[in-house]
Design a protein around this motif. Structure first.
Motif, mmCIF file in Angstrom:
data_model
loop_
_atom_site.group_PDB
_atom_site.id
_atom_site.type_symbol
_atom_site.label_atom_id
_atom_site.label_comp_id
_atom_site.label_asym_id
_atom_site.label_seq_id
_atom_site.Cartn_x
_atom_site.Cartn_y
_atom_site.Cartn_z
ATOM 1 N N TRP A 122 13.875 67.554 42.672
ATOM 2 C CA TRP A 122 14.036 66.203 43.200
ATOM 3 C C TRP A 122 15.498 65.898 43.532
ATOM 4 O O TRP A 122 15.811 65.409 44.620
ATOM 5 C CB TRP A 122 13.456 65.226 42.168
ATOM 6 N N GLN B 221 9.305 65.410 37.493
ATOM 7 C CA GLN B 221 9.670 65.985 38.782
ATOM 8 C C GLN B 221 9.400 67.484 38.825
ATOM 9 O O GLN B 221 9.035 68.017 39.870
ATOM 10 C CB GLN B 221 11.128 65.668 39.127
ATOM 11 N N TYR C 115 6.768 67.016 41.569
ATOM 12 C CA TYR C 115 7.595 66.904 42.776
ATOM 13 C C TYR C 115 8.045 68.260 43.297
ATOM 14 O O TYR C 115 7.892 68.561 44.481
ATOM 15 C CB TYR C 115 8.832 66.031 42.506
#
Length: 355
Positions: free
Chosen positions: A210, A310, A314
């Motif tokens: 991220w 994340q 992500y």
């Protein structure tokens, strides 16, 4: 404005949410969120001067049209849709659907997607509010909205996992690449860009953290402790639990402008602020050692959870699933649960199921 279940069909709020979601799509999710940060600062300062003047924060910054669950979530969904439609070719290092700094402009179908997801975020927020669910309702709106748009537009829930585990960021550190269009082609152990009809598609990192400057655990720990202390001090000295959040959000204007190494801290300062206020009983009269240490602790757990989120949701995926929002949900839930069982004397702004 209606209350109870009427909020779900209140035409004023629905129209405002449509406008807010389209606003987020037009400006881009990150610029819209930065705008929210400045609105929060304005609202909190106004409230400090006049405690009765809470409308800017509550009804505008955190309500339609500028709630992150409306404008930011609408902008993130619009980016996911625009990337799927092939509208975005910005040279972004990661998948284009993650480019939340990009303004989508005036394309009608993209604005419509943003508007629809603005309403989705508003409805999700109201579910939490009506039932007094024990977490930050706006952050939950951002998180669930991102899950919906990821699945609705045909993106993988997790993505293409590289490395030894979901949490492994080492492929990024080794600059391993994958092809942008799907699975990477491999030639002698080295990922090669794929071709589609003779055209080389965009290459991507095998793992996309991220924030490339903010993913190492020791960095996150250090930043989170100090960010929690900062948020706690601001909240305890002013009595304004959202001011630190607004300041952190506003600093992202530098990140949006391309300044390197700007940290993202709003999830840390907000939960640090709320944890400090909860620890002193919900009525701060000034900074105390206990309050500051509580802020550091809650800032730390929020920062660590955001990083873990994340790495799972992500780094391997194709769309922006916001780690700070997930961290705020987690941190606020911890505060609520600790208040419910009596460990904390108060829950700050977080609902506790009416208990």
């Amino acid at each position: 404005m209606q209350t109870g279940f009427g909020v779900f069909v209140d035409p004023v709020m629905i129209l405002a949410a449509l406008a807010g979601g389209a606003f987020g799509a037009a400006l881009g999710a990150l610029p819209a969120f930065i705008f929210t940060g400045f609105m929060v600062i304005a609202g909190q300062v106004a409230e400090y001067v006049d405690p009765e003047a809470a409308a800017i924060t509550g009804a505008i910054a955190f309500g339609p049209p500028f709630s992150p669950a409306v404008s930011f979530a609408g902008g993130a969904a619009a980016a996911a849709y625009a990337a799927k439609q092939g509208y975005m070719d910005t040279g972004f290092d990661y998948h284009e659907a993650k480019n939340i700094a990009f303004a989508q402009g005036t394309k009608p179908d993209v604005l419509l997607v943003g508007a629809v997801f603005g309403v989705v975020g508003y409805w999700i927020t109201q579910v939490s509010n009506v039932f007094l669910l024990p977490w930050d309702s706006i952050a939950m709106g951002v998180v669930v909205s991102a899950l919906i748009h990821r699945l609705a537009f045909g993106y993988s829930l997790i993505g293409d996992v590289r490395g030894g585990s979901l949490l492994d960021m080492s492929p990024f550190e080794r600059e391993e690449m994958r092809a942008g269009g799907g699975e990477a082609a491999v030639d002698g152990g080295v990922d090669q860009p794929q071709t589609d009809g003779g055209t080389v598609t965009k290459s991507r990192f095998a793992v996309e953290p991220w924030l490339p400057h903010q993913y190492k655990w020791v960095n996150v720990v250090t930043l989170s402790i100090f960010g929690g202390l900062l948020g706690a001090f601001i909240a305890l000295e002013t009595g304004l639990v959202f001011l630190g959040f607004g300041i952190s959000a506003a600093t992202l204007v530098f990140l949006n402008c391309g300044v390197e190494q700007i940290p993202v801290t709003h999830h840390i300062t907000l939960i640090g602020s709320a944890g400090a206020v909860a620890a002193v009983g919900g009525d701060p009269t000034g900074a105390t050692t206990v309050g500051l240490l509580a802020g550091a602790f809650f800032g730390l757990i929020s920062g660590l959870f955001g990083e873990a989120f994340q790495r799972v949701f992500y780094a391997h995926g194709d769309t922006h699933w916001d780690p700070p929002a997930a961290a705020i949900v987690f941190g606020s839930l911890v505060i609520a649960l600790l208040a419910i069982v009596g460990i904390l004397p108060d829950s700050s702004y977080v609902p506790t199921l009416g208990l």
